[in-house]
Design an enzyme around this catalytic site. Structure first.
Site, mmCIF file in Angstrom:
data_model
loop_
_atom_site.group_PDB
_atom_site.id
_atom_site.type_symbol
_atom_site.label_atom_id
_atom_site.label_comp_id
_atom_site.label_asym_id
_atom_site.label_seq_id
_atom_site.Cartn_x
_atom_site.Cartn_y
_atom_site.Cartn_z
ATOM 1 C CB ALA A 14 1.731 15.792 -8.359
ATOM 2 C CD GLU A 34 -9.584 18.511 -8.879
ATOM 3 O OE1 GLU A 34 -9.938 19.726 -9.236
ATOM 4 O OE2 GLU A 34 -8.305 18.291 -8.551
ATOM 5 C CB ALA A 35 -11.538 21.680 -5.844
ATOM 6 C CD1 TRP A 64 -8.494 26.217 -9.330
ATOM 7 C CD2 TRP A 64 -9.796 26.651 -7.413
ATOM 8 N NE1 TRP A 64 -8.495 25.194 -8.533
ATOM 9 C CE2 TRP A 64 -9.119 25.246 -7.374
ATOM 10 C CE3 TRP A 64 -10.768 26.996 -6.558
ATOM 11 C CZ2 TRP A 64 -9.716 24.240 -6.378
ATOM 12 C CZ3 TRP A 64 -11.069 26.139 -5.504
ATOM 13 C CH2 TRP A 64 -10.604 24.754 -5.455
ATOM 14 C CD1 TRP A 496 -2.148 31.367 -16.400
ATOM 15 C CD2 TRP A 496 -1.323 30.957 -18.268
ATOM 16 N NE1 TRP A 496 -2.762 32.210 -17.286
ATOM 17 C CE2 TRP A 496 -2.203 32.256 -18.546
ATOM 18 C CE3 TRP A 496 -0.609 30.681 -19.605
ATOM 19 C CZ2 TRP A 496 -2.628 32.647 -19.758
ATOM 20 C CZ3 TRP A 496 -0.925 31.387 -20.783
ATOM 21 C CH2 TRP A 496 -1.707 32.507 -20.856
ATOM 22 C CG HIS A 497 4.860 27.703 -16.769
ATOM 23 N ND1 HIS A 497 5.901 28.054 -17.958
ATOM 24 C CD2 HIS A 497 3.769 27.248 -17.356
ATOM 25 C CE1 HIS A 497 5.331 27.194 -18.935
ATOM 26 N NE2 HIS A 497 4.110 26.881 -18.791
#
Length: 577
Positions: A14, A34-35, A64, A496-497
């Site tokens: 997004a 952004e990380a 992560w 992973w949704h």
């Protein structure tokens, strides 16, 4: 300290869309934080561009690594791979370009998300896509940023044809376009890929021309620690660099695009959430919103493998392995049509062992179970607790059981093997993930294991039972309802949704966190735009629906500030101005 009109937290599916669309208005100053690392044009890592996603997915460079989730109430937490790189999930996922079904979005609108029915969202699905196979017509777009293509049946390898034969013999219809034909059947899977290379949102939306805009400022390798709140007004964010330095950004509006696990955590640390939960952690509650972190959904999923004879194997040089998929109906009481999804891959992993195994993914569309994201500490360095609660609702267990039996029938009819023992359950366990990391040691080990699989059938099956199934046999599971249910509960995982944790909805819905344009209720200058907003998980992978949502809300944001400046997408679909 700099001031921006919009500070976007998270450069994922997004965030990249919003950065592109908002900065197209020259008078708006936009910051994208952004990380993870940036992936600018000409410097996208080869592992990300690869059509085969598992090597990048199974590493820890672009995720992560400390973020974990429990699949069920009794399961131990395991790493839950979420993208930490420009493009977010779109840079590490399987590149599936699945929209879902019209009923998914009509259901959103019917339950309080006004303006999000199928006819409202279709223009934005069309806007985002450049469909290579179906560029014309009312259902598809031909000039959007995201190329979408399929590998059609004429180009399928033998494994895919065998899988299709098994489905056809079990009454499945052949469909050509999963995003335009909405009944049950099997089809070539659509994916966001061109010239056999991944097209993430970073590639599609942050191209060279966009990056040259003087009003767009991109900040990679900065992790947002907290939202700066003055009462109920968001004033900006504080981020920390890899060297520990802190940077403050002032904003007229903070837009959280950090995903369904990180966005609610950021809200809760800012004092936006359930008052009692925040007070227990010593966090002053600025806005009492009990729905923050609730309504967590993922598709309950199982994986299965099939030993492949040599004629069904695909050269490792052919990178795209997942080409065929299917929708079908369980018939379980209280569930919808097309409530199961099945995909196949001609390769279970990148290595020699994986190339001897076909892979099947089975999941429940529109799950009934709900989970939760909770803070365990106000410290931003401590990840939230994630409980997926995948099988809390017995209907989800019953549907998976039906799906397993149907998959067994499909495999039996496919001709892949003359012995059912070559088909077996294969949990995506930490052990399997560790073996899937790219490296010389794993290459050598899997090469040896691959050779062992090519030994005579009795030895091969003994190895499968020893190393893959723990002695569990498909025949035993299919013959015993209780054994099958136990196996499902032991091996289910999320695909992973993650979605739904800041759901949008009607003002009278006490569990709705935002309005229908993502603005946080009771707050000023604070918005969420990512899969968190989804009231109910669509019958699809979440990447393309998330891009659609960002396109739609970006249109509304621009139109609100500059009436007439939004895109030519029909004005009737713009919500929440």
């Amino acid at each position: 300290m700099e001031r921006f009109d919009y500070v976007i937290v998270g450069g994922g599916s997004a965030g990249c869309v919003l950065a592109h669309r908002l900065s197209a208005v020259p008078s708006l100053r936009v910051a994208l934080i952004e990380a993870g690392r940036d992936t600018p044009p000409g410097a996208v890592p080869a592992a990300i561009l690869d059509s085969y996603p598992m090597p990048v997915f199974c590493g820890d460079t672009y995720i992560w690594p400390e973020l974990k989730a429990s699949a069920t109430r009794t399961a131990a937490p395991r790493v839950y791979e979420q993208g930490r790189v420009m493009g977010g999930g779109s840079s590490i996922n399987v590149q599936s370009a699945n929209r879902g079904l019209p009923r998914d979005y009509d259901d959103w609108a019917a339950n309080g998300a006004t303006g999000w029915a199928w006819q409202d969202v279709l223009p934005y699905f069309r806007k985002l896509e450049r469909d290579v196979n179906f560029p014309e017509g009312e259902l598809h777009g031909g000039d959007g940023p995201v190329p979408i293509r399929r590998i059609l049946q004429a180009d399928w390898p033998p494994f895919c044809h065998a899988f299709a034969d098994g489905m056809r013999k079990n009454g499945f219809a052949s469909l050509q376009d999963q995003n335009g034909e909405f009944g049950d059947g099997y089809f070539p899977g659509a994916f966001s890929n061109l010239d056999d290379k991944r097209v993430s949102t970073a590639v599609a939306y942050l191209d060279e021309q966009t990056r040259r805009r003087r009003n767009l400022h991109i900040y990679p390798d900065l992790r947002v620690e907290r939202i700066v709140m003055e009462g109920m007004v968001a004033r900006g964010v504080v981020a920390v660099a890899r060297n520990g330095a802190h940077v403050r950004f002032e904003a007229n509006e903070v837009v959280l695009c950090a995903g369904a696990l990180q966005s609610p955590a950021l809200l809760m640390r800012a004092g936006v959430g359930a008052r009692d939960d925040l007070s227990a952690l010593g966090i002053d509650c600025m806005i009492d919103l009990p729905g923050v972190g609730r309504n967590l959904q993922d598709h309950p999923s199982l994986t299965f493998c099939h030993f492949l004879e040599r004629r069904y194997r695909m050269p490792l040089s052919r990178r795209r392995a997942s080409m065929t998929a299917a929708r079908f109906t369980s018939g379980v009481a209280g569930c919808d049509a097309s409530d199961l999804y099945l995909s196949s891959a001609t390769r279970a992993a990148w290595h020699a062992l994986g190339n001897r195994l076909g892979l099947f993914f089975l999941w429940c569309n529109r799950p009934h179970s709900r989970g939760r994201v909770q803070l365990v500490s106000p410290d931003a360095a401590v990840p939230p607790r994630v409980d997926l609660n995948l099988l809390d609702d017995p209907r989800d267990v019953a549907r998976l059981a039906f799906g397993v039996r149907m998959l067994a029938k499909i495999v039996e009819a496919s001709g892949l093997s003359h012995d059912p023992r070559d088909f077996f359950p294969a949990a995506f366990s930490p052990r399997v993930k560790a073996l899937s990391r790219v490296g010389t040691r794993n290459a050598a080990l899997t090469s040896m294991l691959g050779v062992l699989l090519d030994t005579p059938a009795p030895i091969r099956r003994a190895l499968i039972e020893r190393f893959f199934t723990g002695g569990q046999k498909m025949s035993a599971l299919l013959a015993d309802e209780h054994a099958l249910e136990s196996s499902i509960r032991a091996n289910v995982f999320g695909v992973w949704h993650a979605s739904g944790t800041c759901k949008m909805g009607d003002v009278n819905d006490v569990m709705a966190v935002t309005d229908n344009a993502g603005r946080v209720r009771g707050a000023q200058g604070l918005r969420v735009v990512d899969a968190s907003l989804m009231p109910r998980l669509p019958s699809a992978n979440t990447n393309i629906p998330t891009i659609m949502m960002a396109e739609k809300i970006a249109d509304a944001m621009v139109a609100r500030r500059y009436p007439g400046a939004a895109s030519s997408t029909t004005s009737s679909t713009v919500v929440g101005r």
